[in-house]
Structures are given as C-alpha cells and as structure tokens.
Design a protein around this motif. Structure first.
Motif, PDB file in Angstrom:
ATOM      1  N   SER A 109       0.415  -1.092  -0.174  1.00  0.00           N
ATOM      2  CA  SER A 109      -0.117  -0.346  -0.158  1.00  0.00           C
ATOM      3  C   SER A 109       1.129   1.159  -0.271  1.00  0.00           C
ATOM      4  CB  SER A 109      -0.678  -0.155   0.973  1.00  0.00           C
ATOM      5  OG  SER A 109      -1.513   1.528   1.467  1.00  0.00           O
ATOM      6  N   PRO A 110       0.422   2.619  -0.826  1.00  0.00           N
ATOM      7  CA  PRO A 110       1.507   3.069  -0.864  1.00  0.00           C
ATOM      8  C   PRO A 110       1.398   4.667   0.505  1.00  0.00           C
ATOM      9  CG  PRO A 110      -1.062   3.546  -1.707  1.00  0.00           C
ATOM     10  CD  PRO A 110      -0.078   2.779  -1.517  1.00  0.00           C
ATOM     11  N   LYS A 111       0.206   3.473   1.675  1.00  0.00           N
ATOM     12  CA  LYS A 111      -0.155   4.364   2.341  1.00  0.00           C
ATOM     13  C   LYS A 111       1.556   4.032   3.888  1.00  0.00           C
ATOM     14  CE  LYS A 111      -4.522   5.718   2.579  1.00  0.00           C
ATOM     15  NZ  LYS A 111      -6.420   5.437   3.117  1.00  0.00           N
ATOM     16  N   THR A 112       1.488   2.739   3.186  1.00  0.00           N
ATOM     17  CA  THR A 112       3.218   1.760   4.387  1.00  0.00           C
ATOM     18  C   THR A 112       4.714   2.830   4.433  1.00  0.00           C
ATOM     19  OG1 THR A 112       3.888   0.863   2.566  1.00  0.00           O
ATOM     20  CG2 THR A 112       2.388  -0.358   3.951  1.00  0.00           C
ATOM     21  N   PRO A 113       5.099   3.253   5.578  1.00  0.00           N
ATOM     22  CA  PRO A 113       6.317   4.066   5.523  1.00  0.00           C
ATOM     23  C   PRO A 113       7.711   3.037   5.074  1.00  0.00           C
ATOM     24  CG  PRO A 113       5.951   2.606   7.369  1.00  0.00           C
ATOM     25  CD  PRO A 113       4.910   1.958   6.926  1.00  0.00           C
ATOM     26  N   TRP A 114       7.487   2.151   4.314  1.00  0.00           N
ATOM     27  CA  TRP A 114       8.254   2.234   3.486  1.00  0.00           C
ATOM     28  C   TRP A 114       8.608   1.672   2.039  1.00  0.00           C
ATOM     29  CZ3 TRP A 114       5.789  -2.376   3.079  1.00  0.00           C
ATOM     30  CH2 TRP A 114       5.556  -2.854   3.896  1.00  0.00           C
ATOM     31  N   ASN A 115       9.598   2.380   1.082  1.00  0.00           N
ATOM     32  CA  ASN A 115       9.816   1.969  -0.068  1.00  0.00           C
ATOM     33  C   ASN A 115      10.360   1.554  -0.803  1.00  0.00           C
ATOM     34  OD1 ASN A 115       7.508   4.462  -0.227  1.00  0.00           O
ATOM     35  ND2 ASN A 115       9.324   5.425   0.364  1.00  0.00           N
ATOM     36  N   ASP A 116      10.578  -0.155  -0.190  1.00  0.00           N
ATOM     37  CA  ASP A 116      11.910  -1.338  -0.474  1.00  0.00           C
ATOM     38  C   ASP A 116      11.760  -2.389   0.844  1.00  0.00           C
ATOM     39  OD1 ASP A 116      13.432  -0.242   1.656  1.00  0.00           O
ATOM     40  OD2 ASP A 116      15.064   1.397   0.399  1.00  0.00           O
ATOM     41  N   TRP A 117      12.503  -3.305   0.440  1.00  0.00           N
ATOM     42  CA  TRP A 117      12.731  -4.125   0.790  1.00  0.00           C
ATOM     43  C   TRP A 117      13.075  -3.916   2.386  1.00  0.00           C
ATOM     44  CZ3 TRP A 117      10.533  -9.188   2.099  1.00  0.00           C
ATOM     45  CH2 TRP A 117      10.958  -9.722   2.820  1.00  0.00           C
ATOM     46  N   GLN A 118      14.177  -3.573   2.228  1.00  0.00           N
ATOM     47  CA  GLN A 118      14.860  -3.540   3.524  1.00  0.00           C
ATOM     48  C   GLN A 118      14.514  -2.426   4.284  1.00  0.00           C
ATOM     49  OE1 GLN A 118      16.171  -2.715   0.354  1.00  0.00           O
ATOM     50  NE2 GLN A 118      18.182  -3.858   0.119  1.00  0.00           N
ATOM     51  N   GLY A 119      13.561  -1.730   4.215  1.00  0.00           N
ATOM     52  CA  GLY A 119      11.947  -0.860   5.209  1.00  0.00           C
ATOM     53  C   GLY A 119      11.404  -1.456   5.435  1.00  0.00           C
ATOM     54  N   LEU A 120      11.253  -2.707   4.451  1.00  0.00           N
ATOM     55  CA  LEU A 120       9.949  -3.508   4.718  1.00  0.00           C
ATOM     56  C   LEU A 120      10.513  -4.431   5.819  1.00  0.00           C
ATOM     57  CD1 LEU A 120       7.582  -5.734   4.690  1.00  0.00           C
ATOM     58  CD2 LEU A 120       8.307  -6.026   3.055  1.00  0.00           C
ATOM     59  N   LEU A 121      11.337  -5.027   5.705  1.00  0.00           N
ATOM     60  CA  LEU A 121      12.386  -6.202   6.263  1.00  0.00           C
ATOM     61  C   LEU A 121      12.931  -5.779   8.057  1.00  0.00           C
ATOM     62  CD1 LEU A 121      13.228  -8.882   6.770  1.00  0.00           C
ATOM     63  CD2 LEU A 121      15.586  -7.906   5.800  1.00  0.00           C
TER      64      LEU A 121
END
Length: 313
Positions: free
Chosen positions: A124-136
C-alpha cells in the motif's frame, strides 16, 4: 431382410455419430474466482478463442467462494461429458494440503496448461517504507503486525508465507476471496501487503501501489527497477500457473477434442497479446505433459505446506 440389415447397421453407428458430434451445445467454463480477478482476466480472452476452435459457444461462469473450493466442487460434480470444464491454478494443490478444501487435482482429467504469471510482493502507498530493506526492518521491529491480504490456503498465501520463512519474519494475514477484493483493500490502505503481478504496473506508476520485489529469476522488462527477491537475499521464486481440467471420467475422445482446441487457442496471436497485457507468459502443455506437471506440482505444494507448517493432510 436387406432393409432390416440396413436399419441394424444404422442403429449400431448411431452412438458413434453422437460421439463424433461433440460439441453440439454450449460449454461452460467454470472460473472459481470473482469477475475482474487475475484468473478471470486470463480466461476471458481465452474463452472466445477456444470457442472459435471448438465451433461452439464457451460461456464463463464465475463460481466464487471458499478459497476457490465452491467452483472446484461444482466442476467436480458436473457430468463428465465435456460440457463443463474448469479453469484452475495452483490453488487446487495448496488448498487441499492446508485443509481448506477436500477437492484435489486427481478428481479431474487434465486437458492443458495455458499460462504462467510471476508473483510480485506489493505494498500500500500508506506504508512507511518503499523498498525491501525498509519492510524487513519494520517486520523485525514489529513481528506479526504487518498485514497481508491473502486467500487463505491459496497461492496468495503461499507466496508471502515463503517470503516469511526465507527472511525469518512474521506477517499477520487477512482473508479475502480472490485478487479483486484484495486489491480494493490495499488501494484503500486497509492492508499493508498483498500478492499481485505486473498487471498493476499502471497503479504503481500512478503512486497508488508500491512494488517491493518480484518472484522471478531475473528482473521483469516491464519494470526493470523492481528487484527480484533472490537478488535481495530472499531465495524465493513463485509463479501462478493456469490450465484447464475436466470432470473425472470425461471420455478420451472428448478430452482429445478439447486438447486440440486448446493447442490451437494458445497459438493465436490475440491470446499472446492479451497475455502480454496481463504480464503473463503463454505456457502450453498437452494432456500427457500437463498430467506429469500436475503430479510434480502437487508434490511440491505438499512439501511447501509441510515446510511452512500449514500441512493438514
């Protein structure tokens, strides 16, 4: 006597003539997901071309519900006469082994495999991360808090579950029936992640979604900026393959007719063009090869269910 002999000969040939007439009425193609979802979008352009090569109307019936099981049961219980066929994908294996369904691929006759679509981890665009590293980093900081929309026990569940296992993280799953409602949920910001594919490229470019990583060996030429999971150190590849099955006991000559029409359909330039728009590869297998593929894929999905702690059978 001569007239009697002619009559008896005609009666003896009548069943052969009837069999040779297939198909002599419309054919129902059951798609076990709602209209507008990925599977529906694959078989919508397939049906009129199959109709062209069968010489009879092919009508799509969307029979959604219970993670695809409602449509599977209707197809299984239909008369084995070739007038009901079933558009299936890998969920036929995963839902069986996770205990969601009591229908399995061996309840059907293989006709043909037609396509393969790579999965993309989508945010979702509302998530605070834009890449895998941020998600991880976020997933490790908040285990079990990042929400994933999935059809439980199906491919959209297996794909993120494989990522969880490979990356050593934990997601929270929210159940949806098929891609269309999942996309509505993620577009509305009600969930953080879901499994989609390159058909959502336009929404990504418009800022409505974010592609995190794709489950292929190499980057997609459609969006070369999207990394593969493997290059990110997450050793996962995943595609959703779709084909046609018929109810168990369908006569061999009827299956042969369907197989021949299927082979001609996938060679149509219009089908290749429509699959390109769906970010899908045309992947044809005939009855024999598809039967072997189904057996291998069934064993693979059973192993995945076991490895992911989801095996119920």
């Amino acid at each position: 006597m001569k007239r009697l002999t002619v009559v008896l000969a005609a009666l003896a040939l009548a069943p052969l003539a009837a069999a040779a007439a297939y198909p002599d009425r419309p054919i129902k193609l059951i798609v076990p997901w709602p209209a507008g979802g990925d599977t529906d979008n694959i078989f919508r352009p397939f049906a009129p071309l199959l109709q062209k090569h069968l010489g009879q109307t092919v009508v799509i019936a969307n029979v959604a519900g219970a993670s695809g099981t409602r449509g599977a049961k209707e197809a299984k219980d239909s008369p084995p006469d070739g007038y009901t066929i079933y558009g299936v994908h890998d969920y036929i294996h995963s839902t069986y082994y996770t205990g969601v369904a009591d229908v399995q691929y061996t309840d059907f006759e293989p006709v043909c495999l037609v396509s393969s679509t790579p999965s993309v981890l989508t945010a979702s665009p509302k998530t605070p991360w834009n890449d895998w590293q941020g998600l991880l980093a976020d997933a490790k900081a908040r285990p079990g808090q990042i929400t994933v929309g999935a059809t439980l026990g199906s491919t959209s569940h297996f794909f993120p579950a494989l990522i969880e296992k490979a990356a050593g993280i934990k997601f929270k799953y929210v159940s949806y029936e098929g891609l269309a409602p999942r996309m509505n949920a993620i577009l509305g910001g009600h969930i953080d992640l879901t499994d989609s594919n390159m058909t959502q490229k336009g929404k990504v470019e418009a800022g409505q979604l974010k592609f995190i990583a794709i489950g292929t060996e190499k980057r997609s030429p459609e969006m070369p900026s999207v990394p593969t999971l493997k290059e990110l150190g997450v050793i996962v590849t995943y595609t959703v393959s779709r084909g046609i099955l018929a109810p168990k006991g369908t006569p061999g000559d009827v299956l042969a007719t369907l197989e021949s029409a299927c082979a001609a359909t996938v060679k149509e330039p219009a089908f290749a063009e429509s699959m390109k728009k769906q970010a899908t590869d045309v992947q044809y297998l005939d009855r024999k090869a598809y039967a072997a593929w189904l057996k291998q894929n069934d064993e693979l999905n059973k192993g995945l269910a076991r490895d992911l702690g989801l095996l119920k059978r």
